[in-house]
Design a protein around this motif. Sequence first.
Motif, mmCIF file in Angstrom:
data_model
loop_
_atom_site.group_PDB
_atom_site.id
_atom_site.type_symbol
_atom_site.label_atom_id
_atom_site.label_comp_id
_atom_site.label_asym_id
_atom_site.label_seq_id
_atom_site.Cartn_x
_atom_site.Cartn_y
_atom_site.Cartn_z
ATOM 1 N N TYR A 97 -4.389 -3.511 -0.269
ATOM 2 C CA TYR A 97 -4.487 -4.255 0.985
ATOM 3 C C TYR A 97 -3.831 -3.524 2.147
ATOM 4 O O TYR A 97 -4.252 -3.656 3.281
ATOM 5 N N LEU A 98 -2.813 -2.755 1.871
ATOM 6 C CA LEU A 98 -2.002 -2.169 2.932
ATOM 7 C C LEU A 98 -2.365 -0.739 3.300
ATOM 8 O O LEU A 98 -2.068 -0.303 4.402
ATOM 9 N N GLY B 82 -11.116 -6.258 5.672
ATOM 10 C CA GLY B 82 -10.957 -6.280 4.221
ATOM 11 C C GLY B 82 -12.241 -5.972 3.478
ATOM 12 O O GLY B 82 -12.472 -6.493 2.393
ATOM 13 N N ASN B 83 -13.078 -5.124 4.051
ATOM 14 C CA ASN B 83 -14.318 -4.692 3.403
ATOM 15 C C ASN B 83 -14.239 -3.208 3.090
ATOM 16 O O ASN B 83 -13.748 -2.426 3.896
ATOM 17 N N VAL C 254 -3.393 -9.674 7.282
ATOM 18 C CA VAL C 254 -2.415 -10.739 7.443
ATOM 19 C C VAL C 254 -2.638 -11.746 6.326
ATOM 20 O O VAL C 254 -3.740 -12.240 6.133
ATOM 21 N N ARG C 255 -1.581 -12.016 5.577
ATOM 22 C CA ARG C 255 -1.633 -12.970 4.472
ATOM 23 C C ARG C 255 -0.278 -13.629 4.366
ATOM 24 O O ARG C 255 0.700 -13.140 4.918
ATOM 25 N N PRO C 256 -0.204 -14.756 3.668
ATOM 26 C CA PRO C 256 1.110 -15.406 3.511
ATOM 27 C C PRO C 256 2.073 -14.503 2.742
ATOM 28 O O PRO C 256 1.683 -13.836 1.790
ATOM 29 N N ASP D 236 7.737 -11.842 -3.739
ATOM 30 C CA ASP D 236 7.692 -10.438 -4.156
ATOM 31 C C ASP D 236 7.662 -9.485 -2.966
ATOM 32 O O ASP D 236 7.855 -8.286 -3.117
ATOM 33 N N ASP D 237 7.393 -10.004 -1.775
ATOM 34 C CA ASP D 237 7.349 -9.196 -0.560
ATOM 35 C C ASP D 237 8.709 -9.113 0.125
ATOM 36 O O ASP D 237 8.809 -8.584 1.227
#
Length: 150
Positions: free
Chosen positions: A44-45, A77-78, A103-105, A109-110
């Motif tokens: 994701y990052l 995110g594709n 952007v995600r909640p 673990d973050d």
Amino acid sequence: MDKNPEKKYLSLADYFRSASSSRIVLSFQEIEQIIGHQLPNAAYLNKSWWKKTKPPARHFYAWTNAGYAVENVDSAGNVTFIRTDGAFHAAETDESADRILLVRPAEPDDARSFLEMQRTVEAESPFMLYGRDERNISTQQMRKEMTAWK
């Protein structure tokens, strides 16, 4: 060297082996449905996770063994995969590729990354509650705090 994908990406390898399109666009969520679990945070990052072609990573064999390469990873995110002529070109695997922002909640673990981001912002801005190196909280304490927030 073993040129098989990691076990958790075998279903993705099957997907690409059965594909016939010259271009395939899949969202992160579609890929997660295919593999049956979440992608790692690095997927994701970092665009570089998708374009990585060197050991010890082996996830990329899921598409490269079927003759596909990652053409693009966009901010929505594709991931766009294109069929290659059978040879995977090293020029397409630039490790210094731009990062994408998703952007995600935040999850407990973050905590470490969240603290690093917080400290970076506090060091750069004079308008924060804490200044440079004034926040005195450990990763474990932040993890507990984030769990309480949820």
